[in-house]
Design a protein around this motif. Structure first.
Motif, PDB file in Angstrom:
ATOM      1  N   LEU A 649       0.819  -1.209   0.000  1.00  0.00           N
ATOM      2  CA  LEU A 649       0.000   0.000   0.000  1.00  0.00           C
ATOM      3  C   LEU A 649       0.856   1.264   0.000  1.00  0.00           C
ATOM      4  N   LYS A 650       1.970   1.225   0.734  1.00  0.00           N
ATOM      5  CA  LYS A 650       2.843   2.397   0.766  1.00  0.00           C
ATOM      6  C   LYS A 650       3.448   2.650  -0.609  1.00  0.00           C
ATOM      7  N   LYS A 651       3.875   1.594  -1.277  1.00  0.00           N
ATOM      8  CA  LYS A 651       4.447   1.752  -2.613  1.00  0.00           C
ATOM      9  C   LYS A 651       3.403   2.301  -3.575  1.00  0.00           C
ATOM     10  N   GLN A 652       2.182   1.778  -3.503  1.00  0.00           N
ATOM     11  CA  GLN A 652       1.109   2.266  -4.371  1.00  0.00           C
ATOM     12  C   GLN A 652       0.792   3.734  -4.067  1.00  0.00           C
ATOM     13  N   ARG A 653       0.791   4.090  -2.784  1.00  0.00           N
ATOM     14  CA  ARG A 653       0.504   5.468  -2.403  1.00  0.00           C
ATOM     15  C   ARG A 653       1.553   6.424  -2.965  1.00  0.00           C
ATOM     16  N   LEU A 654       2.816   6.045  -2.857  1.00  0.00           N
ATOM     17  CA  LEU A 654       3.887   6.904  -3.372  1.00  0.00           C
ATOM     18  C   LEU A 654       3.763   7.093  -4.879  1.00  0.00           C
ATOM     19  N   GLU A 655       3.448   6.025  -5.575  1.00  0.00           N
ATOM     20  CA  GLU A 655       3.285   6.136  -7.029  1.00  0.00           C
ATOM     21  C   GLU A 655       2.073   7.001  -7.373  1.00  0.00           C
ATOM     22  N   ALA A 656       0.997   6.856  -6.610  1.00  0.00           N
ATOM     23  CA  ALA A 656      -0.201   7.657  -6.866  1.00  0.00           C
ATOM     24  C   ALA A 656       0.076   9.142  -6.662  1.00  0.00           C
ATOM     25  N   ILE A 657       0.859   9.477  -5.637  1.00  0.00           N
ATOM     26  CA  ILE A 657       1.200  10.880  -5.374  1.00  0.00           C
ATOM     27  C   ILE A 657       2.051  11.434  -6.517  1.00  0.00           C
ATOM     28  N   LYS A 658       3.007  10.647  -6.968  1.00  0.00           N
ATOM     29  CA  LYS A 658       3.841  11.102  -8.085  1.00  0.00           C
ATOM     30  C   LYS A 658       3.009  11.273  -9.353  1.00  0.00           C
ATOM     31  N   ASN A 659       1.954  10.484  -9.486  1.00  0.00           N
ATOM     32  CA  ASN A 659       1.105  10.550 -10.663  1.00  0.00           C
ATOM     33  C   ASN A 659       0.238  11.802 -10.687  1.00  0.00           C
ATOM     34  N   GLN A 660       0.064  12.447  -9.531  1.00  0.00           N
ATOM     35  CA  GLN A 660      -0.813  13.617  -9.483  1.00  0.00           C
ATOM     36  C   GLN A 660      -0.344  14.743 -10.394  1.00  0.00           C
ATOM     37  N   SER A 661       0.940  14.780 -10.683  1.00  0.00           N
ATOM     38  CA  SER A 661       1.459  15.855 -11.525  1.00  0.00           C
ATOM     39  C   SER A 661       0.914  15.772 -12.948  1.00  0.00           C
ATOM     40  N   THR A 662       0.329  14.629 -13.334  1.00  0.00           N
ATOM     41  CA  THR A 662      -0.240  14.491 -14.677  1.00  0.00           C
ATOM     42  C   THR A 662      -1.707  14.905 -14.717  1.00  0.00           C
ATOM     43  N   GLN A 663      -2.282  15.259 -13.569  1.00  0.00           N
ATOM     44  CA  GLN A 663      -3.713  15.542 -13.487  1.00  0.00           C
ATOM     45  C   GLN A 663      -3.934  17.009 -13.144  1.00  0.00           C
ATOM     46  N   PRO A 664      -4.269  17.834 -14.130  1.00  0.00           N
ATOM     47  CA  PRO A 664      -4.386  19.278 -13.897  1.00  0.00           C
ATOM     48  C   PRO A 664      -5.359  19.654 -12.777  1.00  0.00           C
ATOM     49  N   THR A 665      -6.478  18.949 -12.687  1.00  0.00           N
ATOM     50  CA  THR A 665      -7.458  19.284 -11.654  1.00  0.00           C
ATOM     51  C   THR A 665      -6.893  19.046 -10.258  1.00  0.00           C
ATOM     52  N   THR A 666      -6.195  17.926 -10.075  1.00  0.00           N
ATOM     53  CA  THR A 666      -5.613  17.624  -8.767  1.00  0.00           C
ATOM     54  C   THR A 666      -4.507  18.604  -8.423  1.00  0.00           C
ATOM     55  N   VAL A 667      -3.670  18.936  -9.403  1.00  0.00           N
ATOM     56  CA  VAL A 667      -2.614  19.927  -9.177  1.00  0.00           C
ATOM     57  C   VAL A 667      -3.237  21.250  -8.744  1.00  0.00           C
ATOM     58  N   ALA A 668      -4.301  21.655  -9.441  1.00  0.00           N
ATOM     59  CA  ALA A 668      -4.950  22.926  -9.110  1.00  0.00           C
ATOM     60  C   ALA A 668      -5.491  22.918  -7.685  1.00  0.00           C
ATOM     61  N   ASP A 669      -6.173  21.843  -7.316  1.00  0.00           N
ATOM     62  CA  ASP A 669      -6.743  21.765  -5.967  1.00  0.00           C
ATOM     63  C   ASP A 669      -5.654  21.772  -4.892  1.00  0.00           C
ATOM     64  N   ASN A 670      -4.586  21.010  -5.122  1.00  0.00           N
ATOM     65  CA  ASN A 670      -3.519  20.933  -4.124  1.00  0.00           C
ATOM     66  C   ASN A 670      -2.799  22.264  -3.944  1.00  0.00           C
ATOM     67  N   VAL A 671      -2.450  22.905  -5.052  1.00  0.00           N
ATOM     68  CA  VAL A 671      -1.736  24.177  -4.955  1.00  0.00           C
ATOM     69  C   VAL A 671      -2.645  25.258  -4.374  1.00  0.00           C
ATOM     70  N   TYR A 672      -3.894  25.242  -4.764  1.00  0.00           N
ATOM     71  CA  TYR A 672      -4.851  26.223  -4.235  1.00  0.00           C
ATOM     72  C   TYR A 672      -4.978  26.091  -2.715  1.00  0.00           C
ATOM     73  N   ASN A 673      -5.069  24.860  -2.218  1.00  0.00           N
ATOM     74  CA  ASN A 673      -5.146  24.659  -0.765  1.00  0.00           C
ATOM     75  C   ASN A 673      -3.897  25.175  -0.061  1.00  0.00           C
ATOM     76  N   LYS A 674      -2.763  24.950  -0.675  1.00  0.00           N
ATOM     77  CA  LYS A 674      -1.525  25.424  -0.057  1.00  0.00           C
ATOM     78  C   LYS A 674      -1.499  26.950   0.017  1.00  0.00           C
ATOM     79  N   MET A 675      -2.004  27.595  -1.020  1.00  0.00           N
ATOM     80  CA  MET A 675      -2.067  29.053  -1.023  1.00  0.00           C
ATOM     81  C   MET A 675      -3.052  29.561   0.038  1.00  0.00           C
ATOM     82  N   LEU A 676      -4.174  28.867   0.186  1.00  0.00           N
ATOM     83  CA  LEU A 676      -5.205  29.300   1.123  1.00  0.00           C
ATOM     84  C   LEU A 676      -4.766  29.161   2.580  1.00  0.00           C
ATOM     85  N   TYR A 677      -4.214  27.977   2.898  1.00  0.00           N
ATOM     86  CA  TYR A 677      -3.946  27.660   4.301  1.00  0.00           C
ATOM     87  C   TYR A 677      -2.550  28.086   4.744  1.00  0.00           C
TER      88      TYR A 677
END
Length: 995
Positions: A649-677
Motif C-alpha cells: 500500500l505504501k508503494k502504491q501510495r507513493l506512485e499515486a502521489i507522483k502521478n498527481q502531476s499528470t492531473q491538472p485538476t488535482t494539481v490545481a486543488d492541491n496548490v490552491y489549498n496550499k495558497m489558502l492555508y
C-alpha cells in the motif's frame, strides 16, 4: 447485467425483442381519451398493460400506455415522497450517426436546452430550478434522455417543458445558439478527453475494434473536426429524423396517478405529429483476423495496456456468464489478475470488466504498470491470468457471489423514484418491456459453471483482440508491440441518405401552449422522524427508519483524520494510510476472505479518511445484517496490520502521489489549498500526504495512530434503513466493548493572509485547458448564521446553473463546460472559491469575466427577480432532501456533527423567506473581497502568461508543489492566438453533471 452502477443507462437488447414484447403484452381495457385524438392523429390512447408487485417481490409496478402518435407512456405510482421524476428517452444516440458527422446526438442534446417556441432561452433550467427541482440530459451510444426531478405539484410544468421541445424546437434554434453550443461541446471534450490522462484511450480502442463506418468506431463526444464541420441545418435534420414521439418513451414516477399523467401526456404530447419510421439496428460483431496493436503517447506516469475482445450485445443470453467470467478473471481482490499483478506489485492497478451496448459488447483486460515497466510484460501477465482461469475453472462460490452482488446492486438501484423511473425507461426503450427486470433476474439466476466455461472458450480463448498501449511522452519503447493496424476505409459504403425531404410540421392545439401551467398546491414537507442514543463509551448514535428497500446503512464518523497529523506534519498521510490498512486483513481473515464473504452477502464495509474525520461505511441487506456486522466487528477491532500489505500500500501510495502531476485538476486543488492555508497548516498538505511525508510513515506509526485515535469518544454513528432502534442496537451490542481513550485535537493554526489580489500560474505544458481557482479563506459552517446566509447570497452569483458566472462564461462566451462559486466551511473556516476549466486561449478573458461578475455583484447587489428566484428555488427543493437512505443519513450526520437542534431546518426556511435584498447586498460586500483574493491557473504557461500579464495584477509562477519558481531569462514574446468571444446561450449537459 454488466456494470450495474450504470444499469439504467446501458441496458439494451437484440433488435427483434421489441416486436416480441409487444405481442406478448396482454391487452387491457381501453382508457378514455381527452385531447388524445388531436388534429392529425387517429385513434385513442391505449392501455397496453398494468404490472403490479406482490410483497417481497423485486419488481417495479407500472402502467403502460401508447398515444395515437406512437408515444409510449409508462407510469410508476409511488406516494412515499412528494416528488415526481419525469424522463423522456429518445431511442437515438451516437450509434445512429454517420462517418464525418460524429457527435451529432450529443451536440443535439445540448441544443435541446436552448429554448423552444414557448420556453425562452435559459428558461428551461430556470423554471425547473425555481420550482425546487433538478434536471439534466445524457447521451450514450444508443439513447438520449432528458429528465427532471421536481416537487409533485410541478408535474404539469415538467410535462409541458418536455413536450414543447419535442414539438416546437426548431424555430428557436439560431445560428448564434448553435455556435455557442459548438464551443461548449468542444470545451467538454477538452475537459473529459483531450486534457485528461488516458482520455483518448476509448476513442483509440473503438476505432481499432470496429470496422470503418461502424457507429461504435467513434465515441459519443465525437471528433473535433466533425464538430467544426457540422452546420445548423445538419442539426435540424437530425432532430427531424429521430426526435418524433414514435421514437420516444415518456416515463413518469413518483407522487402521481396514471390517470393524471395520461391526461397531461394527451394534452401536451398528443397533437405532435409522428416522425419518420425508426427501425431497430442489428450489425454483426466485429471480426479480427489478427491481434491489432495500437499505441499513443500521453501526459501520464503509468504505462497502460488494455486488451479488448468483441463479445455480445446487451441482454444476449451469454451476457450474464461473461459478467461472471470478468469477475473471476479481474473483478476485485480475489480475482486472478489482482492476485497475480496488483498484490505482487507488478502493476499499480489491474482488472477486467465486461461492458455491453445495444449493438455489441466488449470484454476488457487492463493494467497500469509502474513507470519503468514494459507493457510487453504486462501483456504476458494478463494472458497468463487468462490461462490460469482455464486451469482453475469455475466454482459454486463464484456463481453465488455474482448472484448476491447482482441482487444487492439491483435493490440499491431501486431506492429512489429517479432510479426506478430511469430503469423502466431503459427497459422500455431497448426491449419494449418495462418489466424486463424479471427476465433479467431469471437470466442471472440461471447462470451455471458450464456457461461461464463455455463463454470463455467461445469469446476469449484463442481469439484476437485490440491491444492499446498508452505510454508517457518520449517512452515509446515501453509499448507492448509495434503498431500493426491503421484505420482503413477500403470497401466502406456510405448508408442510404436518411435526411432528405424531412419537413418540420408543428402541432396545432385547442389551448394556448405559451401559457406556463400553474403549479398545484405545495406538498407538505416534514423532516424524517429520528431517534437518538448515546453509549456509555461516548458513541453518539442517531437513526431513522426507512423501509422502501430492505437495506440498512451505517456511517461511523471519527473526528480527526488528516487534522490529527498536525501533531507530526512530517508524517502527513498517516490517517489515510491507517484507513487503507483497515480495509485489508484482520487477525482472523485475509482481505481476500473478507471480500469473498462480503460479496456472498451482497454487502460492503469500507474505511476512509478525510480532512477532518475518519469514516466507516457499511451497507447490507436486512437479511444479511448479522453476518455483515460480524465482519464489521472483526475489521474494526482486530486488524492484522500485516507488514507485506503495508509495504504494498505504501508503494502504491507513493506512485499515486507522483502521478498527481499528470492531473491538472488535482494539481490545481492541491496548490490552491496550499495558497489558502499557508505553510505550517496541515490543511495545506494533501490528505494523502506528499512523497516526503509518506516515505516517513512506518507500520508502527499506523499501529500507534490506530491505538491513539481510533476511539469511541470521538465517534458518531448514523443508522438508516429497514430496522428500528431496539432491533439494530441489540445487534450492535459489541460496540459497548470498545474502550474509550482521550483524543487530543490539535489547536487551530493561523491561516495565511492575502495582502492583495495576485495571479499565480502553474505550468502544464501543452494543456488544452486551464484550470482556474479564485478565492480566499472565508468563514466556518453555521447552519443558521452568516455561513448559511452567505451561501444564499452566492446562489445567483455562482451556485445555480442559471447563475451569473455560469451564464457568462459558458452560455454567453463559450469559454467553459461549467463555471461556479461557493462557500465550503466546516468546524473551521473554509474557502470561498470560484472555479472552472476553460479553453487555454480564453484563460485571460475568463479571469476578466470571473472578476467582473464578482465585482459587479459586490457593488450592485442582487435584483428583485434574482432574490425571488433564489427563495423559490431553495425553498421548494425541500421535497427532494430526504428521499433516499443516503440523503437521510447525510441529514442526520449533519445534526450530530454540528450539534444541531431538530428545528434547524425550520429556522433555515424562516431565514430564507425573510432575508431581504439589503441583507444579501451587505453580505456580498462583506464576503466578496475582490481586492484580497488569490487567482490561480494551471495551464500552458507559454500560451496563457502573456495575456494574464496584461490584466494589471502581479503574476507569480509556482511549481506543481506550490513553491515559487525563480524567474527565467527573458524569452522572445509568444504570439498567442485568441478567439473572439461567442455570443449566445446554453444548457446543462451530458454524461456528467456540471453542477
Amino acid at each position: 447485467m454488466s456494470k450495474k452502477s450504470t444499469l439504467v443507462i446501458c441496458l439494451a437488447v437484440a433488435m427483434s425483442m421489441q416486436a416480441q414484447a409487444q405481442k406478448k403484452a396482454t391487452p387491457a381495457k381501453k382508457t378514455a381519451t381527452t385531447a388524445a385524438s388531436a388534429k392529425g392523429q387517429q385513434g385513442s390512447t391505449r392501455l397496453i398493460e398494468k404490472v403490479t408487485r406482490k410483497p417481497g417481490e423485486l419488481k417495479i409496478p407500472y402502467e403502460k400506455y401508447q398515444l395515437p402518435n406512437g408515444l409510449t407512456v409508462v407510469v410508476h405510482e409511488d406516494h412515499s415522497d412528494p416528488i415526481v421524476h419525469v424522463d423522456v428517452t429518445y431511442h437515438v444516440g451516437s450509434g445512429r450517426e454517420e462517418v464525418g458527422k460524429s457527435g451529432f446526438a450529443h451536440f443535439f442534446e445540448h441544443m435541446m436546452f436552448q429554448g423552444s417556441d414557448n420556453v425562452a432561452d435559459e428558461e428551461h433550467f430556470k423554471i425547473v430550478s425555481e420550482a425546487g427541482g433538478t434536471l439534466n440530459g445524457t447521451t450514450n451510444r444508443d439513447r438520449t434522455n432528458y429528465f427532471e426531478t421536481m416537487p409533485s405539484n410541478q408535474l404539469e410544468t415538467a410535462i409541458w417543458l418536455e413536450a414543447d421541445r419535442m414539438g416546437f424546437l426548431l424555430d428557436a434554434v439560431t445560428q448564434q445558439k448553435f455556435e455557442v453550443q459548438r464551443e461548449t461541446v468542444k470545451n467538454e471534450r477538452g475537459q473529459r478527453v483531450d486534457n485528461a490522462p488516458y482520455g483518448l484511450s476509448y476513442e483509440k480502442t473503438s476505432a481499432a475494434l470496429y470496422p470503418y463506418g461502424h457507429p461504435y468506431s467513434w465515441t459519443t463526444i465525437g471528433y473535433i473536426e466533425d464538430l467544426n464541420r457540422v452546420n445548423v441545418n445538419d442539426l435540424k435534420n437530425f432532430f427531424l429524423r429521430w426526435y418524433g414521439p414514435n421514437n420516444a418513451t415518456l416515463t413518469v414516477g413518483g407522487d402521481v396517478t396514471p390517470e393524471q399523467v395520461v391526461k397531461l401526456a394527451e394534452k401536451y404530447f398528443g397533437s405532435i405529429p409522428k416522425g419518420p419510421e425508426v427501425r431497430n439496428q442489428k450489425l454483426p460483431a466485429p471480426v479480427l483476423a489478427q491481434d491489432r496493436y495500437v499505441s499513443y503517447e500521453d501526459n501520464v506516469r503509468f504505462p497502460s495496456l488494455t486488451i479488448t475482445f468483441p463479445t455480445v450485445p446487451s441482454n444476449h443470453p451469454d451476457e450474464p456468464a461473461l459478467d461472471v467470467l470478468s469477475r473471476i478473471i479481474g473483478g476485485g481482490r480475489t480475482s486472478i489478475i489482482y492476485q497475480n499483478m496488483v498484490k505482487t506489485q507488478k502493476a499499480n492497478s489491474a482488472g477486467a470488466y465486461h461492458s455491453t451496448s445495444e449493438l455489441a459488447g466488449e470484454f476488457t483486460l487492463t493494467a497500469r504498470v509502474l513507470p519503468t515497466q514494459n507493457l510487453a510484460d504486462a501483456e504476458k501477465q494478463l494472458r497468463e491470468s487468462m490461462a490460469e482461469f482455464e486451469k482453475r475453472g469455475v466454482t459454486d462460490e463464484d456463481i453465488e457471489r455474482y448472484k448476491a452482488s447482482y441482487e444487492s446492486g439491483m435493490v440499491n438501484s431501486l431506492s429512489s423514484v429517479s432510479g426506478k423511473t430511469s430503469m423502466l425507461a431503459a427497459y422500455q426503450t431497448f426491449t419494449g418491456n418495462p418489466n424486463y427486470l424479471t427476465k433479467e433476474m431469471q437470466a442471472v439466476n440461471s447462470v451455471t459453471k458450464a456457461d461461464v466455461q463455455r463463454v470463455y472458450n467461445q469469446y476469449l480463448k484463442g481469439k484476437k483482440a485490440v491491444l492499446l498501449s498508452v505510454v508517457p511522452k518520449g517512452k515509446s519503447d515501453l509499448i507492448a508491440k509495434a503498431d500493426n493496424f491503421k484505420v482503413d476505409a477500403t470497401g466502406y459504403k456510405a448508408p442510404a441518405d436518411q435526411y432528405s425531404g424531412l419537413k418540420y410540421t408543428k402541432a396545432t392545439d385547442a389551448f394556448d401552449r405559451s401559457k406556463r401551467p400553474a403549479a398545484g398546491a405545495n406538498p407538505v414537507i416534514t423532516v424524517p422522524p429520528f431517534w437518538k442514543e448515546q453509549l456509555s463509551n461516548g458513541i453518539k448514535v442517531i437513526g431513522a427508519k426507512s423501509d422502501e428497500v430492505p437495506t440498512v446503512t451505517l456511517l461511523f464518523t471519527l473526528q480527526g483524520g488528516h487534522k490529527l497529523e498536525a501533531h507530526d506534519p512530517s508524517k502527513a498521510g498517516l490517517a489515510s494510510m491507517t484507513a487503507s490498512m483497515l480495509n485489508e486483513s484482520s487477525q482472523k481473515f485475509t482481505s481476500e476472505e473478507i471480500s469473498t464473504q462480503l460479496e456472498k452477502l451482497g454487502s460492503s464495509i469500507s474505511f476512509g479518511s478525510g480532512a477532518e474525520s475518519m469514516t466507516v461505511q457499511v451497507s447490507s441487506q436486512v437479511k444479511n445484517l448479522d453476518a455483515t456486522l460480524a465482519l464489521l466487528e472483526e475489521r474494526m477491532f482486530r486488524p492484522r496490520f500485516d507488514a507485506t500489505e503495508f509495504d504494498r500500500l505504501k508503494k502504491q501510495r507513493l506512485e499515486a502521489i507522483k502521478n498527481q502531476s499528470t492531473q491538472p485538476t488535482t494539481v490545481a486543488d492541491n496548490v490552491y489549498n496550499k495558497m489558502l492555508y499557508g505553510e505550517g497548516n496541515i490543511r495545506a498538505v494533501p490528505v494523502v500526504g506528499t512523497v516526503k511525508t509518506v516515505e516517513n510513515i512506518s507500520l508502527e506509526d499506523v499501529k500507534k495512530f490506530y491505538n491513539d485515535y481510533f476511539s469511541p469518544s470521538v465517534t458518531n454513528l448514523v443508522i438508516v434503513g429497514d430496522t428500528d432502534q431496539k432491533q439494530i442496537m441489540s445487534k450492535l451490542a459489541f460496540l459497548n466493548t470498545w474502550k474509550p481513550k482521550p483524543v487530543n485535537m490539535p489547536a487551530d493554526t493561523k491561516l495565511a493572509g492575502i495582502d492583495k489580489t495576485k495571479i499565480f500560474i502553474v505550468d502544464k505544458e501543452k494543456a488544452a485547458q486551464s484550470e482556474i481557482r479564485i478565492g480566499y479563506m472565508a468563514l466556518p459552517y453555521d447552519a443558521t448564521g452568516e455561513y448559511y446566509k452567505a451561501n444564499l447570497m452566492n446562489y445567483v452569483l455562482g451556485g445555480a446553473f442559471n447563475s451569473r458566472i455560469n451564464l457568462n462564461l459558458r452560455e454567453d462566451k463559450g469559454y467553459t463546460y461549467g463555471a461556479r462559486s461557493g462557500f465550503s466551511g466546516t468546524e473551521e473556516a473554509g474557502p470561498f472559491t470560484a472555479s472552472a476549466g476553460v479553453r487555454s486561449n480564453a484563460s485571460d478573458a475568463s479571469v476578466v469575466e470571473f472578476m467582473k461578475e464578482i465585482k459587479r455583484f459586490r457593488e450592485e447587489g442582487i435584483t428583485d427577480a434574482e432574490l425571488a428566484f433564489m427563495k423559490n428555488a431553495i425553498g421548494q427543493s425541500d421535497a427532494r432532501r430526504y428521499e433516499t437512505s443516503f440523503q437521510k443519513a447525510a441529514f442526520l450526520n449533519n445534526m450530530l456533527r454540528y450539534n444541531l437542534t431538530p428545528d434547524y431546518v425550520a429556522k433555515q426556511n424562516e431565514i430564507l423567506q425573510n432575508i431581504t435584498k439589503e441583507e444579501i447586498n451587505a453580505l456580498a460586500k462583506k464576503y466578496l473581497p475582490v481586492d484580497n483574493m488569490s487567482i490561480m491557473l494551471v495551464g500552458d504557461k507559454a500560451a496563457i502568461k502573456p495575456g494574464l500579464e496584461k490584466l494589471g495584477y502581479d503574476v507569480v509562477e509556482l511549481d506543481p508543489d506550490g513553491a515559487p519558481v525563480a524567474p527565467a531569462a527573458a524569452a522572445a514574446p509568444v504570439d498567442v492566438k485568441k478567439e473572439e468571444p461567442k455570443k449566445g446561450r446554453k444548457p446543462k449537459d451530458t454524461v456528467g453533471r456540471t453542477f
